[in-house]
Structure formats: C-alpha cells, structure tokens
Design a protein around this motif. Structure first.
Motif, PDB file in Angstrom:
ATOM      1  N   GLY A 149      69.991 -90.503  27.473  1.00  0.00           N
ATOM      2  CA  GLY A 149      70.433 -90.134  28.814  1.00  0.00           C
ATOM      3  C   GLY A 149      71.090 -91.339  29.449  1.00  0.00           C
ATOM      4  N   GLY A 150      71.528 -91.221  30.699  1.00  0.00           N
ATOM      5  CA  GLY A 150      72.081 -92.357  31.427  1.00  0.00           C
ATOM      6  C   GLY A 150      73.220 -93.035  30.699  1.00  0.00           C
ATOM      7  N   ILE A 151      73.160 -94.371  30.615  1.00  0.00           N
ATOM      8  CA  ILE A 151      74.221 -95.149  29.979  1.00  0.00           C
ATOM      9  C   ILE A 151      74.356 -94.808  28.502  1.00  0.00           C
ATOM     10  CG2 ILE A 151      74.904 -97.503  29.335  1.00  0.00           C
ATOM     11  CD1 ILE A 151      73.778 -98.457  31.987  1.00  0.00           C
ATOM     12  N   ALA A 152      73.234 -94.512  27.836  1.00  0.00           N
ATOM     13  CA  ALA A 152      73.290 -94.172  26.417  1.00  0.00           C
ATOM     14  C   ALA A 152      74.084 -92.889  26.189  1.00  0.00           C
ATOM     15  CB  ALA A 152      71.884 -94.027  25.849  1.00  0.00           C
ATOM     16  N   ALA A 153      73.848 -91.886  27.018  1.00  0.00           N
ATOM     17  CA  ALA A 153      74.599 -90.632  26.896  1.00  0.00           C
ATOM     18  C   ALA A 153      76.071 -90.867  27.212  1.00  0.00           C
ATOM     19  CB  ALA A 153      74.015 -89.580  27.830  1.00  0.00           C
ATOM     20  N   ALA A 154      76.337 -91.704  28.234  1.00  0.00           N
ATOM     21  CA  ALA A 154      77.726 -92.016  28.575  1.00  0.00           C
ATOM     22  C   ALA A 154      78.426 -92.728  27.425  1.00  0.00           C
ATOM     23  CB  ALA A 154      77.762 -92.866  29.842  1.00  0.00           C
ATOM     24  N   TYR A 155      77.724 -93.664  26.776  1.00  0.00           N
ATOM     25  CA  TYR A 155      78.301 -94.383  25.636  1.00  0.00           C
ATOM     26  C   TYR A 155      78.656 -93.428  24.502  1.00  0.00           C
ATOM     27  CZ  TYR A 155      78.305 -97.000  21.259  1.00  0.00           C
ATOM     28  OH  TYR A 155      78.631 -97.483  20.014  1.00  0.00           O
ATOM     29  N   LEU A 156      77.707 -92.576  24.131  1.00  0.00           N
ATOM     30  CA  LEU A 156      77.958 -91.646  23.024  1.00  0.00           C
ATOM     31  C   LEU A 156      79.077 -90.668  23.365  1.00  0.00           C
ATOM     32  CD1 LEU A 156      74.292 -90.955  21.849  1.00  0.00           C
ATOM     33  CD2 LEU A 156      76.029 -92.336  20.693  1.00  0.00           C
ATOM     34  N   THR A 157      79.119 -90.228  24.620  1.00  0.00           N
ATOM     35  CA  THR A 157      80.184 -89.326  25.046  1.00  0.00           C
ATOM     36  C   THR A 157      81.535 -90.044  24.980  1.00  0.00           C
ATOM     37  OG1 THR A 157      78.681 -88.093  26.484  1.00  0.00           O
ATOM     38  CG2 THR A 157      81.034 -87.893  26.927  1.00  0.00           C
ATOM     39  N   ALA A 158      81.564 -91.299  25.414  1.00  0.00           N
ATOM     40  CA  ALA A 158      82.802 -92.076  25.351  1.00  0.00           C
ATOM     41  C   ALA A 158      83.260 -92.283  23.911  1.00  0.00           C
ATOM     42  CB  ALA A 158      82.611 -93.423  26.039  1.00  0.00           C
ATOM     43  N   ARG A 159      82.314 -92.311  22.973  1.00  0.00           N
ATOM     44  CA  ARG A 159      82.641 -92.455  21.554  1.00  0.00           C
ATOM     45  C   ARG A 159      82.888 -91.114  20.879  1.00  0.00           C
ATOM     46  NH1 ARG A 159      81.297 -97.135  18.826  1.00  0.00           N
ATOM     47  NH2 ARG A 159      82.475 -96.068  17.182  1.00  0.00           N
ATOM     48  N   ASN A 160      82.933 -90.036  21.674  1.00  0.00           N
ATOM     49  CA  ASN A 160      83.202 -88.682  21.168  1.00  0.00           C
ATOM     50  C   ASN A 160      82.142 -88.203  20.176  1.00  0.00           C
ATOM     51  OD1 ASN A 160      85.951 -88.396  22.448  1.00  0.00           O
ATOM     52  ND2 ASN A 160      86.361 -90.152  21.111  1.00  0.00           N
ATOM     53  N   CYS A 161      80.909 -88.579  20.434  1.00  0.00           N
ATOM     54  CA  CYS A 161      79.798 -88.205  19.559  1.00  0.00           C
ATOM     55  C   CYS A 161      79.052 -86.994  20.108  1.00  0.00           C
ATOM     56  CB  CYS A 161      78.812 -89.360  19.422  1.00  0.00           C
ATOM     57  SG  CYS A 161      79.479 -90.821  18.592  1.00  0.00           S
ATOM     58  N   VAL A 162      78.466 -86.222  19.221  1.00  0.00           N
ATOM     59  CA  VAL A 162      77.535 -85.171  19.607  1.00  0.00           C
ATOM     60  C   VAL A 162      76.221 -85.831  20.016  1.00  0.00           C
ATOM     61  CG1 VAL A 162      76.194 -83.190  18.778  1.00  0.00           C
ATOM     62  CG2 VAL A 162      78.589 -83.453  18.089  1.00  0.00           C
ATOM     63  N   LEU A 163      75.633 -85.408  21.115  1.00  0.00           N
ATOM     64  CA  LEU A 163      74.327 -85.937  21.504  1.00  0.00           C
ATOM     65  C   LEU A 163      73.258 -85.317  20.609  1.00  0.00           C
ATOM     66  CD1 LEU A 163      74.514 -85.971  25.410  1.00  0.00           C
ATOM     67  CD2 LEU A 163      75.198 -87.734  23.771  1.00  0.00           C
ATOM     68  N   PRO A 164      72.415 -86.126  19.989  1.00  0.00           N
ATOM     69  CA  PRO A 164      71.424 -85.598  19.050  1.00  0.00           C
ATOM     70  C   PRO A 164      70.264 -84.932  19.781  1.00  0.00           C
ATOM     71  CG  PRO A 164      71.112 -87.940  19.311  1.00  0.00           C
ATOM     72  CD  PRO A 164      72.346 -87.593  20.102  1.00  0.00           C
TER      73      PRO A 164
END
Length: 330
Positions: free
Chosen positions: A149-164
């Motif tokens: 969540g938070g910054i981690a979710a933003a990072y993964l979203t910015a990297r075009n990743c699916v959230l696990p």
C-alpha cells in the motif's frame, strides 16, 4: 568513536554487572550478553576501530553472522569485504579482547541485558556456515512489514506491475534503514525454499513513489543467509494449482502477471536455471530476460521441466525483460 575510556555519567555498575564484565575478561560470558553489548555500540566508519570491535566481539563468542548483521548498520557497508574480514579474524584467533567490547558498551549506557540469565556454553565458530533458516531478526522484520500500500503500491503502479495478493510474500516497510544510513520505504520480500516452504531470507528494495531510492545498492538480501533453492512466492501456494509463471526479478514477475498468474520471482538467473519441477504443476511460463545469462537460464529451466512432462512457455521480446516492454508501451 574516540577510543577513550570513560564511564557513562552517573552510572554505578551493580555487583551483578561487574561480575558479567569480569567474566568477559576471562572469556567465559554468555554470548547473548556480548551481543547485547555489541548492539549498544554504533558501527564505526574508522577501519581500525571497526577491526578492534569485531575482533573483541568474536573473542566474546558472538556468532559471525550476528557480527555481520551489526556491520550492516555501519557507513559504507560492504557485505563481501566485511564477511571476508570477519572470517579472517575468526581463523586467526580474533586478535581482540572481549573486555574492550564491554567497556565501549558501558560508555554508551549499556547495563547488561542478560546479566541475570543463565549462561550457555560458547559454541565453536563455523566460519563458512550460512543460516539455512530465517534468523530471529529477519522474522521480526517481516512481522513489522505491512501489506502492499502507500508508497509501495505507488512504486509498483509506476513500474506498470500487477499488485500481488495481500497474502503473498511481498510486503513493505515505511522506514527501513539502509547500511548507508538512509532510512526510507522499502519493498520486503520473504524468500522461502521452493520445496520445503521454509523461510530462509529477506529481499529488500529501497524505493520512492516513482522508482528506486538513490542508495547503493538499492537491493539487498539479509547477510549470512543461504539462498539455495530460494524463491519469492508472490502468489501463495493456495493459489498455485496446475500452472505457474516465473521470472528472475520481482518487477518482471509482476509484469508477467498481466498475462499469466500465479507468479513467483526466482531471485536471479542462477536460481531460475536451477528451479526444480514441482509436483502437480503441468504448465510453466518463463519470463526470459533478453541477455546471455537470462537466455541460458530459461533454456536450462525449460529443458528440465519439459523432461519432467510439463508444458513450458518462454517469453521473447526485443528489450531486456517484460517490465521494459510495459514501460515502452506506456
């Protein structure tokens, strides 16, 4: 650290505490007392001071891996250099006096955390031994981490990743200390044995909301932990039925997840190459990194799984990996 000997202001050691220190001068203390003292001392930048503290810690019976964990907090930490030096000191007989460790700790207000606890025998140091199970410190850190969540979710979203899934092996820590001294958000992944599921290490990536943090290295495993047969179960076992997707890195695996789930990360090309067939998995999808090591690893893994009767799918792309494909497309 100046090396001057002075007592903490206003502190008068008790008889029990003085006994603890005296035992250290004679080399018969509980290693838990010694490790407690070591943790009270900041890891110094000065090489000579660091050398003396490490030698004293080993002389006091502290495990090599625990000394290496203490070193991680120091400025300019280099795992390979530190481990090599620690092993060299251990083999040469430490070259330190355990009593100096306790003097330095007392100068910083340490009072003997375990001085009333029963002492355990000092065990022989095994210089080449690595932990095959996650250390208590690592388990504590994992418990402190949060669902993505938070910054981690933003990072993964910015990297075009699916959230696990939240029950997978990827979490984050909002304020994790890097060996350089930097404190900030980090992805923390639980590394488990592919076959036994036993936790064996942690993989840490310091991040910002838009990319990796400006620290070197941005990715680190826990020091002193054996990674043999290690994987990161981004999707939990309960969601792995007849098919599985794998990739070297976390972001590449989460990119593969746009087209194939569940997915696991293999840590690196060597672990992907050696990934052994698992019972019940009929289809394996491999996200191949487009470099010599990645191509070779994917081929060897594919051949092994095909020989075991599985259907194998291997990705191909002009850029280095699937995450690069998504970044280009975005």
């Amino acid at each position: 650290m100046t090396g001057q000997r002075k007592s903490a202001s206003g502190f008068q050691p008790s008889g029990a505490f003085q006994s603890t220190v005296q035992r250290e001068f004679t080399g018969s203390a509980d290693p838990r007392e010694a490790y407690s003292a070591l943790r009270a001392i900041p890891c110094p930048a000065d090489r000579d001071t660091w050398w003396r503290i490490v030698g004293s810690a080993l002389e006091a019976g502290i495990d090599e891996d625990e000394v290496l964990t203490w070193c991680e907090s120091g400025p300019g930490f280099n795992c390979i250099d530190a481990r090599s030096t620690i092993r060299s000191l251990a083999r040469r007989g430490h070259s330190g006096r355990s009593g100096s460790l306790f003097r330095l700790a007392r100068d910083r207000g340490w009072r003997g955390e375990y001085r009333h606890a029963p002492r355990r025998p000092v065990q022989a140091v095994q210089p080449d031994a690595l932990r095959t199970k996650l250390s208590d410190w690592g388990r504590k850190l994992w418990r402190e981490c949060q669902p993505i969540g938070g910054i981690a979710a933003a990072y993964l979203t910015a990297r075009n990743c699916v959230l696990p899934p939240v029950d997978g092996a990827l979490r984050w820590h909002p304020k994790l200390k890097h060996p350089s001294g930097h404190v900030g958000p980090a992805l923390v992944a639980l590394v488990t044995n592919a076959l036994t599921r036993e936790p064996i290490s942690l993989h840490r990536t310091w991040i910002t909301a838009t990319g990796k943090a400006d620290v070197q290295p941005a990715r680190l495993y826990l020091a002193g932990h054996d990674l043999t047969d290690g994987v990161i179960r981004l999707w939990p076992d309960e969601l792995v039925t007849y098919g599985l997707g794998i990739a070297e890195g976390i972001e590449t695996a989460l990119s593969l997840a746009w087209g194939f789930t569940p997915v696991w990360a293999m840590l690196d090309a060597g672990h992907l190459s050696g990934f052994k067939p698992l019972p019940g998995i009929e289809t394996l999808a491999i996200a191949c990194d487009n470099d010599p090591a990645g191509i070779k690893a994917s081929r060897e893994c594919s051949e092994r799984w095909s020989a075991a009767g599985a259907d194998v799918i291997v990705t191909r792309q002009e850029v280095n990996d699937l995450n690069d494909v998504l970044e280009v497309a975005a």
